[in-house]
Design an enzyme around this catalytic site. Sequence first.
Site, mmCIF file in Angstrom:
data_model
loop_
_atom_site.group_PDB
_atom_site.id
_atom_site.type_symbol
_atom_site.label_atom_id
_atom_site.label_comp_id
_atom_site.label_asym_id
_atom_site.label_seq_id
_atom_site.Cartn_x
_atom_site.Cartn_y
_atom_site.Cartn_z
ATOM 1 N N THR A 235 80.157 29.589 -78.500
ATOM 2 C CA THR A 235 79.514 28.574 -79.964
ATOM 3 C C THR A 235 78.135 28.673 -79.826
ATOM 4 O OG1 THR A 235 81.865 27.637 -79.939
ATOM 5 C CG2 THR A 235 80.082 26.896 -81.877
ATOM 6 N N GLY A 265 89.148 28.460 -85.466
ATOM 7 C CA GLY A 265 89.181 27.456 -84.030
ATOM 8 C C GLY A 265 88.078 25.578 -84.581
ATOM 9 N N GLY A 286 84.028 24.531 -77.320
ATOM 10 C CA GLY A 286 85.000 25.232 -76.434
ATOM 11 C C GLY A 286 85.850 25.124 -77.079
ATOM 12 N N GLY A 288 89.127 25.880 -79.481
ATOM 13 C CA GLY A 288 88.746 24.681 -80.835
ATOM 14 C C GLY A 288 90.790 24.024 -80.736
#
Length: 366
Positions: A235, A265, A286, A288
């Site tokens: 992300t 997510g 990370g 989600g």
Amino acid sequence: MSATTLTKAAWCLATFLLVTLASTLVMGGCAGGGGGAGTGVGSGAGSGSGVGGVRRDGATLWAVAIHGGAGTLDRGAPAEQIKAYRAALEGALAEATARLERGEAAVDVAQAVVMRLEDDAKFNAGVGAAFTADGGHELDASIMEGHTLRCGAVAGVTTVRSPIGLARLVMDRTRHVLLAGAGAERFADEMGVARVPNAHFDTPRRREMWEQWKREQAGATSAAIMSTPDVRFGTVGCVVLDVRGHLASATSTGGLTGKRWGRVGDSPVIGAGTYADARVAVSCTGTGEEFIRHGVARALASRVELAGESVDEAARHLVFKVLKPDDGGLIAVDAGGSISTPYNSEGMYRAGASSRGVRFVSIWQE
């Protein structure tokens, strides 16, 4: 009923009403408009925090933190690759600090930095997005302005060059918060934003990850596929305090390699992967599903507001005591210019700076 019982009952009722009122005041505006320890920078009264973007010494106060995801290179990766990631983070940080020093608004800086990272093929957002199980790309993003609680998000877009740019238009041009799939694409048509073929987001590295994922999943059932741990997430995000004392957060992602069925997510979910209010701005990265289950971004803001914790105390509690190891991490900045970047994965691409002279660019615990 005894006097003691009545006293306890009254205390419980008063506490409940106080917490409910505080949460209502904070939440009411949104619809309208490996084990690295991480870092906490500049927290505490001794760091010179101020109010309204002015330090106690009279100088303007600003701060910014950036992340490029909790899915990082191995420490043994070629030096050239590591250098390239550091250079990308340095470039994004330089742009953010230059914009803040010019007095730009927090929400504009957060959007600009995330748009820059969306165009950088090294990160899992925009160009370089993860492949879905079907071999395409579905992108998510959200943005939030703290002092107004205005927010906007998109999920599952496939032809929008800048998902965070479209999320900003949702915030600015509609009364909604989250648009998804075909509806978000129609909104993009009406707004006239830049469009690209879905293959625009392809990169050889992400395709290789997808091919590897397919080999690993050969012969597995659908249920087994969805329950298999997958660390190929990533992300990008940016949290900002500007010289006016305003906070903002922006997050964008290509999601998980091999995701199915329109999976979404935490990145476009306000309160899970992104949140900002008058006290703190948060962007997460990370797994989600875990950030959604625990409402991590909003929970951090609540701990700062209601429990009186520092931004670093609240961030570390959530990352190390609520989330599971390897779930990921987050970046956060508060109204006093303190920065926190904890993570519980092997590493997290991150950078930060403030007008106090704080400046860092890191991948692992260093």
